[in-house]
Scaffold this active site. Structure first.
Site, PDB file in Angstrom:
ATOM      1  N   ALA A  68       0.823  -1.212   0.000  1.00 27.37           N
ATOM      2  CA  ALA A  68       0.000   0.000   0.000  1.00 27.37           C
ATOM      3  C   ALA A  68       0.855   1.259   0.000  1.00 27.37           C
ATOM      4  O   ALA A  68       0.618   2.189  -0.777  1.00 27.37           O
ATOM      5  CB  ALA A  68      -0.932  -0.012   1.214  1.00 27.37           C
ATOM      6  N   GLN A 111      -4.990  -5.914   3.051  1.00 31.39           N
ATOM      7  CA  GLN A 111      -4.783  -6.491   4.373  1.00 31.39           C
ATOM      8  C   GLN A 111      -5.809  -6.055   5.419  1.00 31.39           C
ATOM      9  O   GLN A 111      -6.101  -6.829   6.334  1.00 31.39           O
ATOM     10  CB  GLN A 111      -3.361  -6.189   4.848  1.00 31.39           C
ATOM     11  CG  GLN A 111      -2.311  -6.867   3.987  1.00 31.39           C
ATOM     12  CD  GLN A 111      -0.910  -6.736   4.541  1.00 31.39           C
ATOM     13  OE1 GLN A 111      -0.616  -7.209   5.634  1.00 31.39           O
ATOM     14  NE2 GLN A 111      -0.045  -6.082   3.785  1.00 31.39           N
ATOM     15  N   CYS A 151      -1.779  -3.410  12.683  1.00 30.71           N
ATOM     16  CA  CYS A 151      -3.186  -3.299  13.065  1.00 30.71           C
ATOM     17  C   CYS A 151      -3.422  -3.840  14.470  1.00 30.71           C
ATOM     18  O   CYS A 151      -3.914  -4.954  14.660  1.00 30.71           O
ATOM     19  CB  CYS A 151      -4.100  -4.001  12.077  1.00 30.71           C
ATOM     20  SG  CYS A 151      -5.867  -3.733  12.419  1.00 30.71           S
ATOM     21  N   ASP A 179       4.374  -0.127   7.592  1.00 31.67           N
ATOM     22  CA  ASP A 179       4.613  -0.951   8.772  1.00 31.67           C
ATOM     23  C   ASP A 179       6.076  -1.040   9.175  1.00 31.67           C
ATOM     24  O   ASP A 179       6.385  -1.347  10.320  1.00 31.67           O
ATOM     25  CB  ASP A 179       4.093  -2.373   8.519  1.00 31.67           C
ATOM     26  CG  ASP A 179       2.584  -2.444   8.358  1.00 31.67           C
ATOM     27  OD1 ASP A 179       1.901  -1.492   8.762  1.00 31.67           O
ATOM     28  OD2 ASP A 179       2.100  -3.461   7.823  1.00 31.67           O
ATOM     29  N   LYS A 237       0.967   1.539  12.309  1.00 30.30           N
ATOM     30  CA  LYS A 237       0.955   0.351  11.481  1.00 30.30           C
ATOM     31  C   LYS A 237      -0.475   0.009  11.048  1.00 30.30           C
ATOM     32  O   LYS A 237      -0.999  -1.080  11.326  1.00 30.30           O
ATOM     33  CB  LYS A 237       1.621  -0.800  12.215  1.00 30.30           C
ATOM     34  CG  LYS A 237       3.058  -0.428  12.599  1.00 30.30           C
ATOM     35  CD  LYS A 237       3.869  -1.563  13.083  1.00 30.30           C
ATOM     36  CE  LYS A 237       5.190  -1.073  13.654  1.00 30.30           C
ATOM     37  NZ  LYS A 237       5.946  -0.161  12.792  1.00 30.30           N
ATOM     38  N   THR A 238      -1.097   0.976  10.351  1.00 30.05           N
ATOM     39  CA  THR A 238      -2.444   0.805   9.823  1.00 30.05           C
ATOM     40  C   THR A 238      -2.518   1.418   8.428  1.00 30.05           C
ATOM     41  O   THR A 238      -1.670   2.231   8.043  1.00 30.05           O
ATOM     42  CB  THR A 238      -3.498   1.493  10.708  1.00 30.05           C
ATOM     43  OG1 THR A 238      -3.327   2.921  10.619  1.00 30.05           O
ATOM     44  CG2 THR A 238      -3.389   1.070  12.163  1.00 30.05           C
ATOM     45  N   ALA A 239      -3.555   1.057   7.686  1.00 30.35           N
ATOM     46  CA  ALA A 239      -3.780   1.673   6.378  1.00 30.35           C
ATOM     47  C   ALA A 239      -4.052   3.161   6.527  1.00 30.35           C
ATOM     48  O   ALA A 239      -3.715   3.954   5.649  1.00 30.35           O
ATOM     49  CB  ALA A 239      -4.950   0.986   5.667  1.00 30.35           C
ATOM     50  N   CYS A 283      -8.799   3.238  13.612  1.00 32.89           N
ATOM     51  CA  CYS A 283      -9.176   1.837  13.740  1.00 32.89           C
ATOM     52  C   CYS A 283     -10.685   1.730  13.792  1.00 32.89           C
ATOM     53  O   CYS A 283     -11.297   2.185  14.760  1.00 32.89           O
ATOM     54  CB  CYS A 283      -8.572   1.230  15.005  1.00 32.89           C
ATOM     55  SG  CYS A 283      -9.094  -0.483  15.307  1.00 32.89           S
TER      56      CYS A 283
END
Length: 444
Positions: free
Chosen positions: A56, A86, A208, A345, A353-355, A388
């Site tokens: 991504a 993911q 995540c 990440d 560590k997320t989109a 989140c």
């Protein structure tokens, strides 16, 4: 709890949720309109830019640089031809989606003017401005962007290996759709029969961080839906005394798990070993080792940057992020190699560590790299924004957004981040995949 379908949701609520997704934000991808900003003046350059990793972050940054630069020689290095969405693996691992739903092709998002080396980077040589591939090629660069993603360290749990996933009650949401589908196979037996369920979380940063919580709650919801909840004993086992990095959500979950969902919290229980044949897990606790029998266990392995970074020149040399790539947490520039940037990440930052973080980091890296080429001050900074959509059950979720301050930064003042609602679920389950694809194309 509210019903799990939108049948009881008012028309106004449904339209509000749809408008939120289409015109305001991609939940979990960051605040801001889904429409891109006007194109800036393209910069003429013959700079050689290597992007290590076509996930991504890598694709999003490559697309932005391709539009921002004229004449740049952009090279992406990644052997993967299948692109994985993911953020959807949690839904695959709990039976909501099938595995094909999260599979795509990297070629759909690769900039037309970029060179794609279908190989993997195995070493970085920043003193020589080179990367080395598994095939033995040395690729020179003027600027390097590291977006390799992270590494799952199953071997740090004695007896654990990926081949166990799906067998003898072992699940793991991470890595790929196959693991996620096999996790649901194991979880479905638990849902049908009940027994003891263990839901783990390792020490240190993970991809995540909400995923282990979501898996726990979605499986508890499936037990209730199946009518077997009374036959199931559930334990969530964090490695310390925290459930979530945002302190208000931690306090919420600390009460919500045992009181509302009947899920026991066993504090200070990092998973040390697993014996899948005996269906036993051993945890390291302040009182010593503790071995617990299970019918289902969700194993979350310790994570780190890939070894070539973790033990190489680009990794943090000291401090709290020694297993990760060293960057300035605001500019995303390497702190010792000014022509190197990182995103996604792999980087060692307090959050990210997320989109949602990738969506926020990608324009920062692209804009600052262009500024470095022009030898001007960096125009962009990441504030740590992450998000989140914390799924509590099918049809219900909470939208949790915050930044480096750990203060809530809600995009929508009418959504209570402490109340499971249908609208965040609708966005997660129906809207976010398209928004993610737009991010890969540099449109958000």
């Amino acid at each position: 709890m509210n019903t799990k379908t939108p049948q009881n949701a008012s028309r106004r609520r449904f339209l509000t949720a749809s408008a939120m997704a289409a015109g305001a934000t991609a939940t979990g991808l960051g605040t801001g309109a889904l429409l891109g900003s006007p194109a800036a003046r393209a910069v003429d350059t013959n700079a050689r830019i290597v992007i290590a990793g076509a996930g991504a972050a890598g694709l999003s940054i490559a697309t932005r640089l391709s539009r921002s630069l004229n004449g740049a020689r952009i090279t992406l290095i990644d052997s993967r031809e299948t692109h994985l969405y993911q953020p959807g693996l949690t839904l695959v691992a709990t039976g909501v989606w099938d595995g094909d739903h999260v599979k795509d092709r990297n070629t759909r998002y690769m900039p037309g003017d970029a060179r794609w080396i279908k190989d993997d980077v195995v070493a970085f040589h920043p003193d020589n401005n080179q990367v080395e591939t598994a095939g033995g090629e040395r690729v020179d660069y003027d600027y390097l962007v590291v977006t390799t993603g992270l590494q799952l360290n199953f071997d740090e749990i004695e007896g654990m290996e990926p081949s166990l996933i799906g067998n003898n009650g072992v699940g793991c949401v991470y890595a790929n759709p196959d693991h996620a589908e096999r996790t649901w196979q194991a979880a479905r037996q638990y849902v049908e029969n009940g027994g003891v369920g263990l839901f783990t979380r390792p020490p240190g940063p993970i991809k995540c961080a909400g995923a282990p919580l979501k898996v726990t709650m979605l499986i508890e919801d499936a037990l209730r839906d199946k009518g077997t909840r009374e036959a199931a004993e559930m334990h969530y086992l964090p490695p310390g005394e925290g459930l979530f990095s945002q302190p208000d959500i931690h306090e919420f979950l600390k009460d919500y798990f045992p009181e509302k969902r009947g899920i026991a919290i066993d504090w200070n229980h990092p998973l040390a070993a697993i014996d899948s044949d005996r269906r036993e897990a051993t945890f390291t606790t302040p009182e010593g080792p503790r071995t617990v029998g299970y019918d289902f266990i969700h194993v979350v392995p310790p994570m780190s940057a890939p070894d070539m970074i973790r033990y190489g020149d680009l990794g943090w040399q000291e401090g709290d992020f020694r297993n990760w790539m060293e960057v300035d947490q605001y500019s995303m520039q390497h702190r010792r190699y000014p022509n190197v940037f990182g995103a996604g990440d792999v980087v060692g930052t307090p959050l990210g560590k997320t989109a949602a973080s990738v969506k926020a980091q990608a324009p920062v890296v692209a804009d600052n790299l262009v500024a470095a080429i022009e030898e001007r001050e960096f125009p962009a900074a990441w504030n740590g924004y992450t998000s989140c959509p914390l799924i509590t059950e099918r049809g219900q979720a909470m939208l949790v957004e915050f930044d480096f301050s750990l203060e809530m930064t809600p995009s929508f003042d009418f959504l209570n981040p402490f109340e499971p609602q249908w609208a965040p679920w609708f966005l997660k389950e129906r809207m976010l995949h398209a928004a993610y694809n737009a991010m890969l194309r540099g449109r958000v």
